[in-house]
Design an enzyme around this catalytic site. Structure first.
Site, PDB file in Angstrom:
ATOM      1  CE1 TYR A  52      40.513  38.889  46.033  1.00  0.00           C
ATOM      2  CE2 TYR A  52      39.456  39.944  47.925  1.00  0.00           C
ATOM      3  CZ  TYR A  52      40.588  39.695  47.165  1.00  0.00           C
ATOM      4  OH  TYR A  52      41.783  40.237  47.532  1.00  0.00           O
ATOM      5  N   GLY A  93      44.405  39.637  45.715  1.00  0.00           N
ATOM      6  CA  GLY A  93      45.120  40.572  44.864  1.00  0.00           C
ATOM      7  C   GLY A  93      45.211  40.079  43.432  1.00  0.00           C
ATOM      8  CG  HIS A 111      49.566  40.013  54.605  1.00  0.00           C
ATOM      9  ND1 HIS A 111      49.243  38.921  53.838  1.00  0.00           N
ATOM     10  CD2 HIS A 111      49.381  41.096  53.814  1.00  0.00           C
ATOM     11  CE1 HIS A 111      48.862  39.321  52.638  1.00  0.00           C
ATOM     12  NE2 HIS A 111      48.949  40.633  52.590  1.00  0.00           N
TER      13      HIS A 111
END
Length: 319
Positions: free
Chosen positions: A56, A63, A86
């Site tokens: 990950y 997410g 972001h």
């Protein structure tokens, strides 16, 4: 007096060290042992990334897209896209000292060697501090305990030559600031974008500087109180340790902040010739009883604790 560079090693940062770097411009460098620790973790992460497994944040989406495998050739772009996507904060920008505190705290966090970033990435955060390159970071946009993702993304963009910064008193593109400081944009490796923005240094930096300012205000209030007693020809008898102890006993538990403030004023102005002269004129026992019981007449001028103490109470009890 010029301060020696702060060395980021194994010890925790103190509040004073954060202030020295953020407010007073103290330089920062990495200890040799810190460089070794960061490099060891980075090699481990690169080994995992090249092993063919799925990890990950390294070769997956984020997410809800965590089950999407990212091609090896897109791993760098994945990290860049994460930061760009972001960097969506709004509102006025933070003050430079708040940005500097964020840079320092993020660098210190990555120095622990648990994030897998390259030494060059941590060093670039310190380069920004030492060159006075301050990313423009909007005040609004953090999601709190889930991470200061938006503010830290604005902090990270200039590291890769994007975003906006304040440098030399002027606002400019991140790429231009890097060129003027003779620094090259970073190329992000596996997981480095995630490591740069997944933290709480925005709220920690602001909270730390707010606490430091509150402490300075309380110290200033103590000095003002002690000087005011002298200027108004009050008496220091009310601040003697015996008088404070008697007040606590007589009142059944006088507020703690009064005790603390009284001691601070007593320690600041010991044996003042002005207050000593006033006390010598009065009948000592009668004056002391008045101080303990009612704080009347001249003693009203000797108790600034009632004004400043209340403001200091929460700081004393919660820091």
């Amino acid at each position: 007096m010029k301060m020696k560079p702060l060395v980021l090693g194994n010890s925790a940062l103190s509040l004073e060290e954060v202030e020295q770097v953020a407010v007073h411009g103290r330089k920062v460098r990495l200890a040799t042992s810190t460089r070794t620790r960061i490099a060891t973790a980075h090699r481990y992460l690169l080994g995992k990334a090249r092993s063919g497994g799925t990890f990950y944040g390294i070769n997956t989406g984020f997410g809800l897209l965590s089950n999407v495998r990212i091609d090896d050739g897109d791993i760098e772009q994945l990290q860049v896209n994460l930061i760009r996507s972001h960097a969506v904060g709004v509102g006025a920008c933070l003050a430079d000292e708040q940005v500097r505190a964020m840079l320092l705290l993020r660098a210190w966090n990555l120095c622990q060697g648990h994030s897998g970033v390259a030494v060059a990435t941590v060093q670039r955060l310190l380069d920004f501090l030492n060159h006075g390159i301050h990313p423009l970071i909007p005040e609004q946009g953090s999601v709190g305990a889930s991470g200061d993702l938006a503010p830290l993304s604005h902090l990270a963009l200039p590291l890769i030559g994007e975003g906006r910064v304040r440098f030399g008193g002027k606002v400019m593109d991140g790429a231009r600031a890097l060129a003027r400081a003779r620094l090259k944009p970073l190329r992000l490796g596996p997981k480095e974008g995630l490591a740069l923005i997944n933290g709480t240094q925005f709220m920690t930096a602001i909270g730390t500087l707010a606490l430091l300012k509150a402490e300075h205000l309380c110290d200033t209030a103590d000095v003002i109180g002690a000087m005011s007693v002298e200027a108004m020809r009050g008496t220091d008898a009310a601040f003697e340790p015996e008088a404070l102890a008697a007040m606590y006993e007589i009142t059944g538990g006088y507020p703690y902040f009064i005790q603390a403030y009284g001691k601070a004023v007593w320690d600041l102005a010991p044996r003042s010739p002005i207050t000593a002269a006033d006390v010598a004129v009065a009948a000592p026992e009668a004056e002391r009883e008045l101080a303990v019981g009612f704080f009347g007449s001249r003693y009203e001028r000797a108790t600034p604790a009632d004004g400043a103490g209340g403001r200091a109470a929460n700081l004393i009890n919660n820091s």
